[in-house]
Design a protein around this motif. Structure first.
Motif, PDB file in Angstrom:
ATOM      1  N   ASP A  83       0.857  -1.188   0.000  1.00 15.08           N
ATOM      2  CA  ASP A  83       0.000   0.000   0.000  1.00 15.08           C
ATOM      3  C   ASP A  83       0.891   1.235   0.000  1.00 15.08           C
ATOM      4  N   ALA A  84       0.979   1.908  -1.141  1.00 15.58           N
ATOM      5  CA  ALA A  84       1.873   3.060  -1.264  1.00 15.58           C
ATOM      6  C   ALA A  84       1.391   4.258  -0.450  1.00 15.58           C
ATOM      7  N   ALA A  85       0.134   4.246   0.000  1.00 23.71           N
ATOM      8  CA  ALA A  85      -0.356   5.363   0.813  1.00 23.71           C
ATOM      9  C   ALA A  85       0.321   5.392   2.176  1.00 23.71           C
ATOM     10  N   SER A  86       0.650   4.216   2.738  1.00 21.06           N
ATOM     11  CA  SER A  86       1.294   4.139   4.054  1.00 21.06           C
ATOM     12  C   SER A  86       2.760   3.737   3.980  1.00 21.06           C
ATOM     13  N   ASN A  87       3.218   3.252   2.812  1.00 22.74           N
ATOM     14  CA  ASN A  87       4.619   2.871   2.621  1.00 22.74           C
ATOM     15  C   ASN A  87       5.191   3.666   1.452  1.00 22.74           C
ATOM     16  N   ASP A 115      -0.416  -0.630  -4.746  1.00 22.52           N
ATOM     17  CA  ASP A 115      -1.697   0.084  -4.859  1.00 22.52           C
ATOM     18  C   ASP A 115      -1.518   1.550  -4.479  1.00 22.52           C
ATOM     19  N   GLU A 116      -2.327   2.418  -5.100  1.00 25.07           N
ATOM     20  CA  GLU A 116      -2.261   3.866  -4.879  1.00 25.07           C
ATOM     21  C   GLU A 116      -0.829   4.368  -5.052  1.00 25.07           C
ATOM     22  N   VAL A 117      -0.211   3.999  -6.162  1.00 23.17           N
ATOM     23  CA  VAL A 117       1.203   4.299  -6.386  1.00 23.17           C
ATOM     24  C   VAL A 117       1.470   5.804  -6.490  1.00 23.17           C
ATOM     25  N   HIS A 118       0.449   6.595  -6.791  1.00 23.71           N
ATOM     26  CA  HIS A 118       0.664   8.040  -6.902  1.00 23.71           C
ATOM     27  C   HIS A 118       1.004   8.691  -5.562  1.00 23.71           C
ATOM     28  N   MET A 119       0.835   7.942  -4.450  1.00 25.02           N
ATOM     29  CA  MET A 119       1.137   8.485  -3.124  1.00 25.02           C
ATOM     30  C   MET A 119       2.619   8.416  -2.783  1.00 25.02           C
ATOM     31  N   LEU A 120       3.410   7.747  -3.599  1.00 16.70           N
ATOM     32  CA  LEU A 120       4.850   7.684  -3.339  1.00 16.70           C
ATOM     33  C   LEU A 120       5.468   9.080  -3.427  1.00 16.70           C
ATOM     34  N   SER A 121       6.471   9.316  -2.602  1.00 15.28           N
ATOM     35  CA  SER A 121       7.171  10.597  -2.643  1.00 15.28           C
ATOM     36  C   SER A 121       8.075  10.652  -3.875  1.00 15.28           C
ATOM     37  N   HIS A 138      12.396 -12.801 -13.019  1.00 14.75           N
ATOM     38  CA  HIS A 138      11.317 -13.443 -12.263  1.00 14.75           C
ATOM     39  C   HIS A 138      10.373 -12.418 -11.610  1.00 14.75           C
ATOM     40  N   ALA A 139      10.576 -11.118 -11.825  1.00 15.57           N
ATOM     41  CA  ALA A 139       9.777 -10.087 -11.142  1.00 15.57           C
ATOM     42  C   ALA A 139       8.869  -9.365 -12.133  1.00 15.57           C
ATOM     43  N   ILE A 140       7.638  -9.179 -11.698  1.00 15.09           N
ATOM     44  CA  ILE A 140       6.657  -8.400 -12.471  1.00 15.09           C
ATOM     45  C   ILE A 140       6.017  -7.384 -11.525  1.00 15.09           C
ATOM     46  N   PHE A 141       5.988  -6.127 -11.950  1.00 15.54           N
ATOM     47  CA  PHE A 141       5.406  -5.055 -11.146  1.00 15.54           C
ATOM     48  C   PHE A 141       4.064  -4.633 -11.744  1.00 15.54           C
ATOM     49  N   ILE A 142       3.046  -4.567 -10.869  1.00 22.81           N
ATOM     50  CA  ILE A 142       1.731  -4.076 -11.284  1.00 22.81           C
ATOM     51  C   ILE A 142       1.409  -2.871 -10.399  1.00 22.81           C
ATOM     52  N   LEU A 143       1.373  -1.699 -11.009  1.00 26.01           N
ATOM     53  CA  LEU A 143       1.070  -0.468 -10.281  1.00 26.01           C
ATOM     54  C   LEU A 143      -0.395  -0.092 -10.532  1.00 26.01           C
ATOM     55  N   ALA A 144      -1.092   0.285  -9.465  1.00 30.53           N
ATOM     56  CA  ALA A 144      -2.507   0.663  -9.578  1.00 30.53           C
ATOM     57  C   ALA A 144      -2.698   2.059  -8.991  1.00 30.53           C
ATOM     58  N   THR A 145      -3.454   2.886  -9.684  1.00 28.47           N
ATOM     59  CA  THR A 145      -3.684   4.254  -9.210  1.00 28.47           C
ATOM     60  C   THR A 145      -4.996   4.799  -9.760  1.00 28.47           C
ATOM     61  N   THR A 146      -5.571   5.741  -9.039  1.00 26.57           N
ATOM     62  CA  THR A 146      -6.764   6.455  -9.511  1.00 26.57           C
ATOM     63  C   THR A 146      -6.405   7.822 -10.085  1.00 26.57           C
ATOM     64  N   GLU A 147      -5.150   8.270  -9.902  1.00 26.94           N
ATOM     65  CA  GLU A 147      -4.739   9.599 -10.350  1.00 26.94           C
ATOM     66  C   GLU A 147      -3.415   9.493 -11.118  1.00 26.94           C
ATOM     67  N   PRO A 153       6.550  11.449 -15.222  1.00 16.47           N
ATOM     68  CA  PRO A 153       6.627  10.876 -16.584  1.00 16.47           C
ATOM     69  C   PRO A 153       7.666   9.772 -16.727  1.00 16.47           C
ATOM     70  N   THR A 154       8.743   9.818 -15.960  1.00 15.27           N
ATOM     71  CA  THR A 154       9.768   8.780 -16.085  1.00 15.27           C
ATOM     72  C   THR A 154       9.264   7.417 -15.638  1.00 15.27           C
ATOM     73  N   ILE A 155       8.306   7.409 -14.726  1.00 18.75           N
ATOM     74  CA  ILE A 155       7.674   6.140 -14.320  1.00 18.75           C
ATOM     75  C   ILE A 155       6.700   5.682 -15.404  1.00 18.75           C
ATOM     76  N   LEU A 156       5.900   6.624 -15.921  1.00 19.70           N
ATOM     77  CA  LEU A 156       4.904   6.271 -16.947  1.00 19.70           C
ATOM     78  C   LEU A 156       5.571   5.694 -18.194  1.00 19.70           C
ATOM     79  N   SER A 157       6.721   6.236 -18.566  1.00 19.11           N
ATOM     80  CA  SER A 157       7.383   5.773 -19.784  1.00 19.11           C
ATOM     81  C   SER A 157       7.942   4.361 -19.645  1.00 19.11           C
TER      82      SER A 157
END
Length: 623
Positions: A83-87, A115-121, A138-147, A153-157
């Motif tokens: 949970d990116a909101a608290s971590n 989850d809520e990855v937009h809360m990261l600093s 062996h690693a796959i990242f799934i980021l979820a956000t409402t905003e 942009p460097t993350i989006l790309s």
């Protein structure tokens, strides 16, 4: 007592085919898994409650399945949810990066759902960049956000982006019907439709509302129970109001609106719903647009039946009036009166009495005789007397007797200016003014309020009335005003034309525009650039022999009125029509076309290039 599980958790999809309303995304993910074409960094974005986290969990489970696992295997050791909101700190991301290096013990992939990855600093985002761009096999990242707009942009790309859409009302209603059937609950189609509309595209919200209404109504879910529990204004009120509006029954409309308010509903919510109701009626008028109506079959027939009673013109005007009331509601000091006035305007749209001549005494008495309905003709709401923002300088249609100062008053004013006697010319002008005024006051009128007589007589009256009205408006409390009155009286005398030899040739609006352009050219050659900017500010409109001008403030109007008679003389001579007159109005609500102050010029530049504001902030510039 058995532990209760909310429907949003109990009926959370376990496979892609059970996901509601996101077929395009689920099909893409399934094909990517089958063809071994899945990216290692995915970004799921969209509104709340549309299936982002659900799809992430299904994907995380499905990519580790090879057919040899147990049926209830969930690969919990391979799926990590953060949970990116608290971590959201750099240390949390560093711990995650350290875990990524360790390969999975069971299955082929370790899946990290943030989850809520937009809360990261910002620092955490930067620390995450390198790992996200080149993760271990062996690693796959799934980021979820409402905003999504808050993610750098460097993350989006570095991510493959999937945009989840709001779920349609029909899809939500069908899913709720399946849940109701599984729970042995009898639910009316309209009741489920209201819940689906209230959810606003979020399936999780729809299931939460469903649980709440079931707790209220029990095993039998009716439309009445849903509207009562959710405090939703039932559509039957809008059908009733519309019938009353079509009957021009203003008293009953106001009583019905009072009943709606007494039930605790907000006036703003009511007027927005009424505008949507008119929109739905218009949708029913055409078979090509009827599919845009998102209601049940029973309600659709009610809409179709009422739409046959209305005209397209009524619906267009009704939508415009209701939408205008919606825009003014928040700034209104008396919001109830605003809505009631809107309802009175709507009830007057189909008033048949206005089809008769409203200027005639017969037509006016007809509206008075229909007092049992209290119908207000729509033209009343559109008149300049009703619109407070518009200030006009043109004369009224029916001229009235104008009080003109007597010779005694002029003599008193002359003494104040240390003058022995008023000039003969002014005295004669005053006599002429009184004589003409009495002629106007006693002149007979026809049934439509227009003075009877030939056209030449009307031409003599028009400048006389306007000049006398200006004389009446001037205050007599200063020497400057006394001088102004003397000038106006001289103007009255000077503007006495010879009615027998005046031409009244017809002319078109194009001819008027050409003469107008010629006058502005003369103004420019004389160096009167301020007047030139005023005269070219808008396009003059011709109505009969009246030229209408509209300006955004009183100052510009005053400047133009100073040159009014010179302009009129030029137009009348060039167009050979001495019936021409000017109607100069002020509309303070009109959009300002010119920037005068430095702030207005800066705002204009900022509209063309928003980066100017950033430049000002960067160098801390003052305007």
């Amino acid at each position: 007592m058995e532990h209760f599980i909310v429907s949003a958790r109990k009926y959370r999809p376990a496979v892609f085919k059970d996901v509601v309303g996101q077929q395009a995304i689920t099909n893409t993910l399934e094909n990517a898994i089958e063809n071994n074409h899945l990216a290692q960094a995915l970004l799921f974005t969209g509104p709340r409650g549309v299936g982002k986290t659900t799809c992430a969990r299904i994907l995380a489970k499905k990519i580790n399945q090879d057919g040899t696992e147990k049926e209830d295997e969930d690969f919990a050791f391979n799926i990590f949810e953060l949970d990116a909101a608290s971590n959201n700190s750099v240390d949390d991301i560093r711990n995650l990066i350290d875990q990524v290096r360790i390969p999975p013990q069971v299955g082929k992939y370790k899946v990290y759902i943030i989850d809520e990855v937009h809360m990261l600093s910002s620092a955490a985002f930067n620390a995450f960049l390198k790992t996200l761009e080149e993760p271990p096999k062996h690693a796959i990242f799934i980021l979820a956000t409402t905003e999504k707009h808050k993610i750098i942009p460097t993350i989006l790309s570095r991510c493959q982006i999937f945009d989840f859409r709001r779920i349609g009302v029909r899809d939500i209603k069908e899913h709720l019907a399946e849940v109701a059937k599984a729970e042995n609950i009898e639910a009316e189609d309209d009741a489920l439709h209201i819940i689906a509309q209230k959810a606003d595209g979020a399936l999780r919200d729809a299931l939460s509302i469903f649980d709440r209404v079931v707790s209220f109504a029990g095993k039998n879910l009716t439309r009445q129970a849903v509207t009562e529990n959710l405090n939703v204004l039932d559509y039957t009120w809008y059908f009733q109001i519309t019938d009353l509006l079509l009957e021009n029954n203003i008293p009953q409309v106001l009583v019905t609106y009072n009943n709606i308010l007494s039930k605790g509903f907000d006036g703003h919510h009511f007027i927005m719903g009424l505008a949507s109701h008119f929109r739905d009626l218009m949708v029913c008028k055409n078979q090509a647009t009827i599919e845009l109506l998102e209601v049940g079959e029973q309600v659709k027939s009610m809409y179709f039946e009422q739409s046959q009673k209305t005209t397209t013109q009524f619906l267009v005007e009704a939508i415009d009036i209701a939408n205008s009331c919606d825009l003014k509601y928040k700034n209104s000091q008396n919001q109830r009166l605003l809505v009631e006035l809107c309802l009175m305007q709507l009830a007057s749209l189909t008033f048949q009495g206005e089809k008769k001549n409203p200027n005639s005494r017969e037509g006016g008495s007809l509206a008075i005789r229909d007092s049992n309905r209290f119908v207000i003709p729509p033209s009343h709401f559109k008149s300049e007397e009703f619109t407070s923002e518009r200030v006009t300088s043109a004369g009224s249609i029916t001229p009235k007797p104008v009080e003109i100062e007597t010779e005694v008053e002029i003599e008193v004013e002359a003494k104040k200016r240390n003058l022995a006697e008023p000039s003969d010319e002014i005295s004669n002008g005053s006599n002429a003014s009184n004589r003409n005024s009495s002629e106007i006051a006693t002149k007979p009128y026809d049934n439509q309020g227009n003075p009877s007589g030939n056209k030449a007589e009307k031409v003599i009256e028009r400048p006389q009335i306007l000049a006398e009205r200006n004389a009446k408006k001037v205050s007599a409390l200063s020497l400057k005003s006394i001088q102004k009155k003397q000038e106006i009286k001289e103007e009255i005398v000077a503007n006495q034309p010879d009615a027998e030899n005046l031409p009244f040739n017809d002319f078109s609006e194009d001819e008027m525009q050409a003469v107008w352009a010629e006058y502005t050219t003369n103004v420019e050659s004389d160096g009167k650039y301020n007047l030139l900017s005023h005269l070219t500010m808008g396009v003059p409109k011709l109505e009969g022999s009246i030229i209408h001008l509209e300006f955004p403030n009183q100052t510009i109007k005053t400047e133009v009125e100073r040159a009014k008679y010179e302009l009129l003389g030029f137009l009348r001579e060039k167009l050979q029509n001495y019936d021409i007159d000017l109607d100069i109005t002020v509309n303070e609500t009109a959009e300002k076309k010119y920037a005068y102050t430095t702030r207005e010029k800066f705002d204009k530049l900022k509209e063309m290039n928003p980066l100017i504001e950033k430049l000002r902030q960067e160098f801390d510039l003052d305007i």
